[in-house]
Design an enzyme around this catalytic site. Structure first.
Site, PDB file in Angstrom:
ATOM      1  N   CYS A 182     -59.625  -1.923 -68.017  1.00 15.44           N
ATOM      2  CA  CYS A 182     -60.104  -3.298 -67.855  1.00 15.44           C
ATOM      3  C   CYS A 182     -61.435  -3.310 -67.115  1.00 15.44           C
ATOM      4  O   CYS A 182     -62.449  -2.941 -67.704  1.00 15.44           O
ATOM      5  CB  CYS A 182     -59.043  -4.157 -67.200  1.00 15.44           C
ATOM      6  SG  CYS A 182     -59.187  -5.880 -67.659  1.00 15.44           S
ATOM      7  N   HIS A 198     -54.336  -3.374 -70.368  1.00 12.12           N
ATOM      8  CA  HIS A 198     -53.655  -2.665 -69.273  1.00 12.12           C
ATOM      9  C   HIS A 198     -52.487  -1.840 -69.826  1.00 12.12           C
ATOM     10  O   HIS A 198     -51.351  -2.320 -69.865  1.00 12.12           O
ATOM     11  CB  HIS A 198     -53.100  -3.672 -68.260  1.00 12.12           C
ATOM     12  CG  HIS A 198     -54.155  -4.327 -67.446  1.00 12.12           C
ATOM     13  ND1 HIS A 198     -54.648  -3.786 -66.289  1.00 12.12           N
ATOM     14  CD2 HIS A 198     -54.827  -5.488 -67.624  1.00 12.12           C
ATOM     15  CE1 HIS A 198     -55.577  -4.585 -65.782  1.00 12.12           C
ATOM     16  NE2 HIS A 198     -55.700  -5.624 -66.581  1.00 12.12           N
ATOM     17  N   GLU A 229     -50.861   0.410 -68.512  1.00 14.35           N
ATOM     18  CA  GLU A 229     -49.841   0.754 -67.507  1.00 14.35           C
ATOM     19  C   GLU A 229     -48.607  -0.150 -67.597  1.00 14.35           C
ATOM     20  O   GLU A 229     -47.524   0.247 -67.200  1.00 14.35           O
ATOM     21  CB  GLU A 229     -50.430   0.731 -66.092  1.00 14.35           C
ATOM     22  CG  GLU A 229     -50.861  -0.627 -65.548  1.00 14.35           C
ATOM     23  CD  GLU A 229     -52.312  -0.983 -65.871  1.00 14.35           C
ATOM     24  OE1 GLU A 229     -52.820  -0.508 -66.910  1.00 14.35           O
ATOM     25  OE2 GLU A 229     -52.932  -1.741 -65.095  1.00 14.35           O
TER      26      GLU A 229
HETATM   27  N1  GLN Z   1     -62.596  -8.979 -63.690  1.00 13.87           N
HETATM   28  C1  GLN Z   1     -62.601  -8.549 -65.040  1.00 13.87           C
HETATM   29  C2  GLN Z   1     -62.322  -9.682 -66.015  1.00 13.87           C
HETATM   30  O1  GLN Z   1     -61.847 -10.724 -65.626  1.00 13.87           O
HETATM   31  C3  GLN Z   1     -61.587  -7.453 -65.250  1.00 13.87           C
HETATM   32  C4  GLN Z   1     -60.182  -7.915 -65.098  1.00 13.87           C
HETATM   33  C5  GLN Z   1     -59.205  -6.795 -64.902  1.00 13.87           C
HETATM   34  O2  GLN Z   1     -59.610  -5.679 -64.600  1.00 13.87           O
HETATM   35  N2  GLN Z   1     -57.928  -7.089 -65.018  1.00 13.87           N
HETATM   36  O3  GLN Z   1     -62.569  -9.546 -67.195  1.00 13.87           O
END
Ligand code: GLN
Length: 546
Positions: free
Chosen positions: A382, A517, A519
């Site tokens: 992310c 994600h 995970e």
């Molecule tokens: N802050 C970034 C976004 O909102 C990444 C979010 C995250 O890593 N979950 O896109």
């Protein structure tokens, strides 16, 4: 007649953080392995409608489900321990959500002029939510958040007390987890805190059927009998819950204590003994790894472990898949900003996890540059992927001002931009791009399998998301011309555009970023393919320090 559904309510006493979520998940795992169709529910006694807006430093990680629900990290434990449940927003609710529902109904005239009260209206709504969440199961394990004695948990406890009467005593079991400390000076296990916590429960009408006593050693029979005597239950219904080396040993220990047998007996459930062989194999691999790898997790120093719970578990699973122990080294990104780059020297792999906000971003970018230029395996999740794109844009594509709109809203080279659907949204709760979306994977590049395809062995996968920003498509061709491969995209039918989901660097031993994600989908019995591939690459890494 339809099979009568059974309920196990798990409460906790004495103090928090003694492992109620793991205990509940372990019960779920054991009962599932006995062939029972189980589900798990978490009730949290705070007023936030969901944990999505809560700081992970206060409350731990926000666990995201396929349907986009932002839930408590205990849902993560449940998902890792129980194999066949498909959890949805019905499996996790808070006091805030209950009140929100009741107040909306009141405003809509749904109470026909009655005075709306905690009992019966709030408790009725709690029972409705429990039954709704339990709908597709034969056994629902329901964990009550907080500790008995908290003012906030009272409506939940009253609701589960009522459920025993409504569902029939034979169909409801109360399991209470307490702490039995060993006091060195006295050379004794102390049962008083447990007695008090059970007294508190009994005052509100709940007699626990089974006690799980967390302690640093097994409780001898005389201590179990003493607890039983004071807490009004037979000594055989008192189980030890000793501290173990890793959380996946907990269900095996409970099984040795006969816990699942006692539960089956008390609830009148006919089932065979559980088959724990796969689980035992996995635990054995964690206990006796054949080697080890050092993985640096680069984050802000405030990002303490609980806010990356699923991530650290997924790394352990990646280790299981490769027969190695994963040593997680937390590297403070602000230390890297201060020039302490030697922190990266001894690492076999570098991971930048998800995150929000600008602090520490420069340090994370330096770690990414280091991994890229020294051939150290890199996994960006992310924010970790977004920063990999920014680093590549700045240092390879010549876009000196490359940035994210999250940090520089008016920037001229925002290779990471706010998503179209997010523009102008002011409400912070539940408004990110959340939950499962499909990702189409490029199988081959230059005649070779992409890293993404090699890991998954499939061209379409579903992964969970939680973000507001994305790779700006206007910069995509520049990135690709300069050698960054977009190996996964989501076809967004509404806008007719592709959204970048995965990037990688073909010439590098293993450099991959994903917008989702992974995970959240990793389980100890089914390590996530990307974590397995990242650890495999880290195990075989030949770093280039020339
Ligand atoms: N802050 C970034 C976004 O909102 C990444 C979010 C995250 O890593 N979950 O896109």
């Amino acid at each position: 007649m339809a099979k009568q559904r059974k309920y196990i309510f798990v409460t906790g006493g004495v103090l928090s953080s003694i492992g109620k979520g793991i205990a509940a998940a372990s019960i779920g795992m054991l009962m599932e392995q006995r062939g029972i169709r189980v589900t798990m529910i978490k009730m949290d006694p705070y007023l936030n409608v969901d944990p999505g807006t809560m700081s992970p430093f206060q409350h731990g990680e926000v666990f995201v489900l396929d349907d986009g629900a932002e839930t408590d990290l205990d849902l993560g434990h449940y998902s890792r321990f129980v194999q066949s449940c498909h959890f949805t927003r019905k499996n996790s609710f808070t006091t805030g959500r209950i009140y929100d529902t009741v107040i909306r109904r009141e405003r809509a005239g749904g109470y026909l002029g009655k005075t709306v009260q905690v009992i019966p209206h709030i408790t009725d709504e709690i029972k409705r939510h429990i039954r709704d969440g339990a709908a597709d199961s034969d056994l629902a394990i329901v964990e009550v958040g907080g500790t008995v004695g908290d003012i906030e948990s009272l409506p939940f406890l009253e609701a589960i007390r009522q459920m025993k009467a409504e569902e029939g005593a034979a169909n409801v079991l109360f399991v209470h987890l307490t702490l039995v400390p060993y006091i060195g000076a006295a050379g004794e296990l102390k049962t008083k805190p447990t007695q008090h916590s059970v007294k508190e429960l009994r005052e509100i009408g709940i007699q626990p059927d089974i006690l799980l006593c967390r302690s640093d050693r097994k409780l001898p029979k005389d201590v179990k009998d003493k607890i039983g005597l004071f807490c009004n239950l037979p000594g055989e219904q008192v189980c030890s819950a000793v501290d173990v080396g890793n959380i996946y040993e907990v269900p095996l220990f409970f099984h040795e204590e006969g816990l699942d047998e006692k539960i089956a007996e008390k609830l009148g459930i006919w089932s065979g003994r559980p088959d724990l062989s796969l689980w035992e194999n996995m635990v054995e691999k964690i206990r006796h790894p054949k080697g080890e790898v050092r993985i640096g997790i680069v984050g802000k120093y405030t990002d303490w472990r609980d806010s990356y719970k699923s991530l650290s578990e997924a790394l352990i699973h990646g280790g299981v898949a490769n027969d190695v122990k994963v040593n997680m080294i937390y590297v403070d990104s602000e230390d890297l900003e201060k020039g302490k780059s030697s922190l990266l020297d001894s690492l076999d792999g570098i991971l930048v996890p998800g995150g929000f906000g600008e602090r520490g971003v420069e340090g994370k970018s330096r770690a990414i540059e280091f991994a890229r230029t020294h051939n150290v395996p890199y996994f960006g999740i992310c924010l970790g992927m977004q920063l990999a794109v920014i680093e590549y844009s700045r240092n390879v594509c010549g876009l000196k001002h490359a940035n994210s709109a999250e940090f520089k809203p008016e920037g001229s080279e925002n290779v990471i931009d706010i998503m179209e659907a997010q523009k102008g949204l002011t409400d912070k709760g539940g408004t990110m791009r959340l939950g499962a979306y499909l990702c189409n994977i490029t199988a081959k590049y230059d005649g070779e399998a992409t890293r993404a395809y090699s890991a998954y062995g499939r061209e379409v996968v579903s992964e969970r998301h939680r973000h507001r920003f994305e790779v700006a498509n206007s910069f995509r061709s520049r990135l690709e011309e300069m050698g960054m491969l977009v190996s996964g995209v989501h076809h967004d039918t509404a806008s007719g555009t592709d959204l970048v989901e995965m990037v990688e660097l073909p010439g590098h031993p293993w450099f991959l970023g994903c917008q989702f994600h992974p995970e959240f989908l990793s389980k100890p019995l089914q390590p996530h393919p990307l974590f397995a591939a990242f650890i495999r690459a880290s195990k075989h890494v030949k770093k280039d320090f020339s």
